[in-house]
Design an enzyme around this catalytic site. Structure first.
Site, mmCIF file in Angstrom:
data_model
loop_
_atom_site.group_PDB
_atom_site.id
_atom_site.type_symbol
_atom_site.label_atom_id
_atom_site.label_comp_id
_atom_site.label_asym_id
_atom_site.label_seq_id
_atom_site.Cartn_x
_atom_site.Cartn_y
_atom_site.Cartn_z
ATOM 1 N N HIS A 48 -7.902 -5.169 -0.853
ATOM 2 C CA HIS A 48 -6.640 -4.506 -0.522
ATOM 3 C C HIS A 48 -5.749 -5.392 0.341
ATOM 4 C CE1 HIS A 48 -3.993 -1.142 -0.395
ATOM 5 N NE2 HIS A 48 -4.077 -0.994 0.911
ATOM 6 N N SER A 104 0.842 -1.185 0.000
ATOM 7 C CA SER A 104 0.000 0.000 0.000
ATOM 8 C C SER A 104 0.890 1.253 0.000
ATOM 9 C CB SER A 104 -0.948 -0.034 1.206
ATOM 10 O OG SER A 104 -1.958 0.941 1.072
#
Length: 697
Positions: free
Chosen positions: A672, A557
């Protein structure tokens, strides 16, 4: 020039600039997430990379290790109190997508508790032919009977929300007029059994922000169509999100509406008697709790009042009644020190607990007011070298859990009473790797500007300082996220026991030393985080723990952006890079999925002055054909609707066209987090370790 026209002129120029850039980006077609051509490209890359990485001789052993750890029946079943029961979400080899289950405190204290299944996600998915991933459950307090269950297709952030009854252990039938939201990035919060705050995609094209989150809050009454919900507040489309929510001081509710202008600034309103009342609190202050009629705030910058000035990082409080009356008088609760910041603030029925982070080591302290109103502090006895997490602290109880862990000590769960303060161990994980063969050290590297940056090293007790040890350096450095010592059996089995050294970097941009540590690497100072990371890498080499040939790095991320910046800034420093669900094209990040919400962290690339500093580290724009780069392994997920998979796709395509050797794997599910179940997680983790072992040994 007419000043009123100036913004529109600038906007026009910026739009043209963005269009020109898009036309020049020949890989932009890969941003079509599930398009036939991009998916064909993805499957081709997956096949090539999987074949190469899985050819590693010990790959099957790595997968077996990971699966055994993830499915271990002896791992701690962390639980949350709802009413008089303890609830836990559990995955194993039998329940791949998981079951939501419950038991009593008496049973929970046993070695092998008896659990009652409340919701079987595998069975639900099978019956509905949908690959459901359980995201969350939110029960209506204080009744604790009806709950909002959020379910995701494949692990995405967008969820379908259904009303569930804990009594019947089933979704509320149509005859009882349940609340229901179709798939979207929604906000749904209980007010009482028959009313809720709702923000979602209302289908009008105007109800979501540029970041893809709700910008409208409505009051929704049971039994009425969603389109008839009453609008309470509409925020700016450029804000990150708007939400309505309820806090409790024991059982006294406080209804709030929040407009998050950026990731770090918000305007807060109390919703009372059908009206909104703006609270006179700093926009960058974070609401931490509601206790004995007072609202507690953590300050992200200094606060000057007529009576006193409160320092950045301090927690202050004021009476809610005074805030509503616009007559707030703030009082300091606690303030940080040069080495200690507030990692966690928790409220029981009778006391407040601060989980301090002192040089990245945890210390738990109870605070109570005496008869004179003075706060008295009492430490809770725990080992000082690990990480503590307060869990399951409820506003109507003084009993709670504390989890303790360190790099070499498996997690232990303790029960604590706010009055007695005597931790009692109730659960403990067994050792899952040969931890007694390793040691942990904390060092400090000196960054380019002279700042001392801490990092932890986990290594063999008999490690030879010859610069030849395969070393994995992990970092994040953003969004005020603190990386703390934690036990990972997977790292233990698949890295440390394979001869590796593990390093955890506490670089600026994180929250290890409070708001100032985070803000030191914001926007135009982003390079400070990267310089810190490089300083740690160089310090490891100087100590002869490793060398560039044997040094690998990993992050996901924002940490994926860190990886991209690291290998494009200093390709000579590393020989392996695991770049997971990353941001990489920093010119278009604010136009992809939730990207606009992160401009408070990185800046706005549509503003020329801000793009001027963003482009200096944007990995996608700092690739050069004539530079030798380490062989990077990129991973992402098709179902990641937070960080667009196009970032990794485009980076890999560009590198391949430059003739740069690179590996890429995109999990079709997972969101994610990268994986939707333990099998996928084991496979992906093992691919990363196999790649690292191939590159660094």
């Amino acid at each position: 020039m007419n000043r009123k026209l100036l913004p529109w002129c600038i906007a026009g120029v910026l739009t043209m600039t963005a269009q020109v850039h898009a036309q020049e980006d020949k890989y932009i077609w890969l941003e079509e997430v599930e398009g036939a051509k991009p998916m064909e490209w993805v499957k081709t890359q997956n096949a090539v990379s999987a074949a190469e990485i899985k050819a590693f001789k010990g790959f099957d052993t790595l997968v077996a290790n990971s699966l055994a750890i993830l499915n271990d029946k002896e791992r701690i079943p962390y639980a949350t109190h709802i009413g008089d029961k303890l609830y836990n979400f559990w995955k194993d080899d039998t329940h791949v997508r998981g079951i939501y289950r419950r038991t009593t405190m008496e049973e929970y204290a046993k070695v092998d508790p008896k659990w009652e299944t409340v919701l079987d996600v595998d069975a639900l998915g099978k019956s509905e032919s949908v690959n459901w991933v359980f995201k969350s459950i939110d029960c209506q307090y204080p009744d604790n009977q009806r709950c909002f269950v959020s379910l995701s297709r494949g692990g995405a952030d967008a969820v379908e929300v259904r009303e569930f009854d804990l009594t019947t252990k089933d979704f509320v039938p149509a005859k009882d007029k349940p609340f229901f939201l179709k798939e979207a990035k929604s906000s749904l919060s209980w007010i009482d059994k028959d009313h809720a705050f709702v923000g979602t995609d209302f289908g009008d094209g105007q109800s979501m922000t540029d970041s893809g989150y709700p910008r409208v809050v409505k009051l929704w009454q049971r039994g009425t169509p969603l389109e008839q919900a009453t609008t309470i507040f509409s925020g700016d489309k450029t804000s990150v999100a708007v939400s309505g929510w309820v806090m409790f001081d024991d059982k006294s509710p406080l209804s709030l509406v929040t407009e998050a202008h950026t990731f770090y600034t918000a305007t807060q309103y109390v919703y009372q008697d059908g009206k909104l009342i703006k609270l006179p609190i700093p926009q960058d202050a974070e609401i931490k709790g509601y206790f004995q009629g007072k609202l507690f705030l953590e300050l992200k910058s200094d606060l000057a009042t007529p009576a006193a000035t409160f320092s950045q990082g301090a927690v202050v409080y004021a009476n809610v009644a005074d805030l509503i009356a616009q007559k707030a008088s703030f009082t300091e609760f606690v303030s940080p020190t040069p080495t200690a910041s507030i990692a966690q603030l928790s409220f029981s029925k009778s006391a407040i607990f601060v989980n301090w982070l002192d040089n990245v080591k945890s210390k738990l302290v109870r605070y109570e007011q005496d008869d004179k109103g003075t706060w008295q502090s009492t430490p809770v006895s725990f080992e000082a070298n690990g990480a503590l997490t307060v869990m399951n602290m409820e506003r109507d109880s003084d009993d709670f859990f504390v989890n303790y862990t360190s790099f070499l000590e498996p997690s232990s769960l303790y029960t604590v009473n706010a009055k007695a303060l005597k931790p009692q161990k109730i659960k403990g994980m067994p050792q899952q790797f040969a931890a007694d063969k390793f040691k942990t050290e904390q060092y400090f590297a000196t960054s380019k500007d002279g700042t001392k940056v801490p990092y932890f090293v986990v290594m063999a007790k008999d490690l030879k300082l010859d610069g030849r040890n395969p070393t994995l350096l992990y970092g994040y450095g953003g969004f005020e996220v603190s990386l703390r010592p934690a036990y990972s059996a997977t790292i233990g089995k698949n890295w440390l026991e394979q001869g590796g050294v593990y390093v955890l970097a506490n670089i600026r941009g994180g929250g290890e030393y409070g708001p100032a540590w985070h803000q030191a690497a914001l926007k135009q100072n982003r390079h400070k985080a990267y310089e810190d990371f490089e300083a740690i890498a160089e310090d490891l080499i100087a100590r002869k723990i490793t060398s560039s040939k044997h040094l690998g790095i990993q992050g996901g991320s924002n940490g994926g952006l860190l990886m991209g910046a690291a290998f494009t800034r200093r390709p000579d420093l590393y020989n392996a890079v695991v770049c997971q669900v990353p941001l990489l094209d920093m010119y278009r990040f604010n136009k992809l999925l939730a990207g606009a919400s992160w401009m408070g962290e990185y800046g706005n690339p549509d503003i020329p002055q801000e793009w001027a500093y963003i482009k200096t580290y944007s990995p996608y724009h700092n690739l050069h054909k004539d530079v030798h780069y380490p062989k990077v392994f990129f991973t992402t997920s098709t179902r990641d609707d937070r960080v667009h998979p196009g970032h990794a796709r485009k980076m890999v395509a560009k590198m391949k066209d430059m003739g740069i050797d690179v590996l890429y794997y995109e999990n079709i599910e997972g969101g994610h987090a990268g994986a939707a179940d333990n099998n996928q997680a084991a496979e992906l983790n093992s691919m990363a370790f196999a790649y690292l072992l191939q590159q660094l040994k």
